[in-house]
Design a protein around this motif. Structure first.
Motif, PDB file in Angstrom:
ATOM      1  N   GLY A 222     -54.958 141.740   1.904  1.00  9.64           N
ATOM      2  CA  GLY A 222     -55.366 142.845   3.143  1.00  9.64           C
ATOM      3  C   GLY A 222     -56.332 143.184   1.544  1.00  9.64           C
ATOM      4  N   PHE A 223     -55.937 143.399   0.444  1.00  9.68           N
ATOM      5  CA  PHE A 223     -56.649 142.628  -0.894  1.00  9.68           C
ATOM      6  C   PHE A 223     -58.189 141.588  -1.220  1.00  9.68           C
ATOM      7  N   ALA A 224     -57.445 140.486  -0.499  1.00  8.69           N
ATOM      8  CA  ALA A 224     -58.427 139.864  -0.722  1.00  8.69           C
ATOM      9  C   ALA A 224     -59.392 139.941   0.504  1.00  8.69           C
ATOM     10  N   ALA A 225     -58.939 139.929   1.477  1.00  9.32           N
ATOM     11  CA  ALA A 225     -60.120 139.943   2.798  1.00  9.32           C
ATOM     12  C   ALA A 225     -61.116 141.870   2.511  1.00  9.32           C
ATOM     13  N   ALA A 226     -60.628 142.225   1.649  1.00 12.09           N
ATOM     14  CA  ALA A 226     -61.291 143.362   1.569  1.00 12.09           C
ATOM     15  C   ALA A 226     -62.329 143.320  -0.165  1.00 12.09           C
ATOM     16  N   TYR A 227     -61.648 142.658  -0.443  1.00 10.65           N
ATOM     17  CA  TYR A 227     -62.899 142.684  -1.507  1.00 10.65           C
ATOM     18  C   TYR A 227     -63.599 141.760  -2.025  1.00 10.65           C
ATOM     19  N   GLY A 228     -63.214 140.537  -1.274  1.00  6.32           N
ATOM     20  CA  GLY A 228     -63.642 139.405  -0.992  1.00  6.32           C
ATOM     21  C   GLY A 228     -63.809 138.304  -2.368  1.00  6.32           C
TER      22      GLY A 228
END
Length: 446
Positions: A222-228
């Motif tokens: 989720g962190f990776a998807a949100a921050y890109g």
């Protein structure tokens, strides 16, 4: 902090080592070039975590398994096997961010504070004692129970899921504020995916001390998807220093044929030449090793660490005068590096220039007083100049830092009889002698 104060702090940690139960011996891989490269990679993360980049060392444990851990507030330990499995700086920075979060969030401080009341203090003393040995030279090994069968040690090193979740969130913030690609964190955890389904004896130590639940993995995704993904101007420099650290590490820990077959994967010509020099040297191809390191120096003539490697090659092939010149150039370019100073002093000593070696080694001691190899050379230099009291003192300190307190006490007692009473060196000998006597008393009470 004066050296005398530092020596007294070290004595406390030495006592912890003396109390430690036997453990698996693990050595640190010390190299000025590699540690500088890792410091460059870690600097933005440590800054974001509110930690001092100059005081928080990134140290490499000579172990092929995948692991990283912290047991104090001044060092992050990473296994050589984990670095070797990574392919870009963002992955290493994610690990550093996570471990830095454990420090910044107070997880380690609370454990050390509680240790004083723990019934298992004698066993866990070895975990704290690693701090005393953290800057020790390649000579010898330090005791630590990471991955051992001691339940007490595993309990000390194992983080709770709440701590892991908090460290993930903090680490992700550090990466984002530093402009580091957060997908590196996701790539790291992909290395460990499926490990929790294995029996504990087959798991990598990282999974045993950092339990990876499905919820944590989903949160990281989720962190990776949100921050890109992020692509900052600094990413290329970070990747260069990561490639340099990994290149130096693998060149000296893998077979020469493995390195020579993968020079094209080095990413940079100077790194390729440096790796070739190391591999040729390990194959006893001295002329080809010198030719390769000279090609690297031609590309980076102001790089002190390339001269240091050249000095090492010359030193280990008994070309002592040339080695001293190469190490001297390294020190000229970077005078405040303790490991470089130590190499210079060692080369001067081997070349027979004892009068020049002594001040160089003393300067190395003032910068990094826990370098065991330097202390050995320094004691020899003092002995060759007829300063028997100082030679005994340095030998006592070297034994003490290796946990051999009985031997340390013998040499410290000899030093107190030879040094001027009340002087700084005499007081240092007293510190070691006191630590030795306390350790002996505790041993008798068992």
């Amino acid at each position: 902090m004066t050296f005398h104060t530092v020596a007294r702090v070290a004595s406390i940690l030495i006592v912890a080592l003396a109390l430690a139960l036997p453990a698996r011996a693990v050595s640190l891989l010390r190299d000025a070039d590699m540690e500088y490269a890792l410091a460059q990679v870690a600097a933005p993360v440590l800054k974001a975590a509110g930690l001092s980049a100059s005081r928080t060392k990134i140290l490499v444990v000579n172990d092929s398994s995948l692991n990283a851990f912290v047991i104090g507030n001044d060092a992050i330990f990473i296994h050589s096997g984990l670095i070797s499995r990574m392919d870009r700086a963002a992955m290493l920075q994610a690990v550093i961010a996570h471990e830095a979060a454990h420090i910044a969030n107070g997880h380690i401080t609370r454990r050390i504070t509680n240790l004083g009341n723990a019934r298992t203090a004698a066993t866990l003393g070895q975990a704290l004692a690693i701090i005393a040995a953290a800057a020790g030279g390649g000579e010898g090994a330090f005791a630590i129970g990471v991955g051992s069968q001691s339940a007490a040690e595993r309990a000390f090193l194992r983080h709770t899921r709440a701590e892991e979740s908090a460290a993930d969130q903090s680490g992700a913030r550090y990466l984002r504020s530093s402009g580091i690609d957060i997908t590196g964190m996701l790539d790291v955890f992909r290395l460990f995916r499926g490990q929790e389904a294995l029996s504990e004896s087959r798991q990598d130590p990282y999974v045993r001390s950092h339990p990876l639940s499905r919820d944590r993995l989903r949160s990281i995704e989720g962190f990776a998807a949100a921050y890109g993904s992020t692509n900052t101007a600094n990413a290329a420099a970070w990747d260069y220093w990561f490639a340099r650290a990994k290149g130096k590490l693998t060149a000296f820990t893998r077979k020469p044929s493995w390195t020579l077959n993968r020079l094209g994967e080095s990413g940079h010509r100077d790194i390729a030449f440096m790796r070739e020099a190391a591999a040729r040297h390990k194959n006893s191809q001295t002329k080809r090793a010198i030719r390769a390191i000279d090609q690297a120096i031609a590309l980076r003539p102001q790089d002190p660490f390339l001269y240091d490697l050249k000095g090492q090659i010359l030193m280990e092939t008994r070309q002592f005068g040339a080695a001293a010149n190469a190490h001297g150039r390294a020190v000229q370019l970077r005078p405040n590096d303790g490991l470089l100073q130590s190499g210079y002093g060692r080369a001067l000593l081997a070349s027979g220039n004892v009068n020049a070696a002594l001040p160089a080694l003393e300067r190395a001691r003032r910068i990094d007083f826990r370098d065991g190899s330097m202390l050995r050379d320094l004691s020899v230099a003092y002995a060759k100049t007829g300063q028997r009291g100082m030679a005994s003192l340095i030998t006592a300190e070297r034994y003490a830092l290796r946990g051999r307190l009985e031997d340390a006490g013998i040499h410290a007692k000899r030093a107190t009889g030879l040094l001027p009473q009340g002087s700084g060196p005499w007081q240092r000998a007293q510190d070691v002698l006191l630590a030795s006597e306390r350790a002996e008393k505790r041993k008798k009470r068992r």
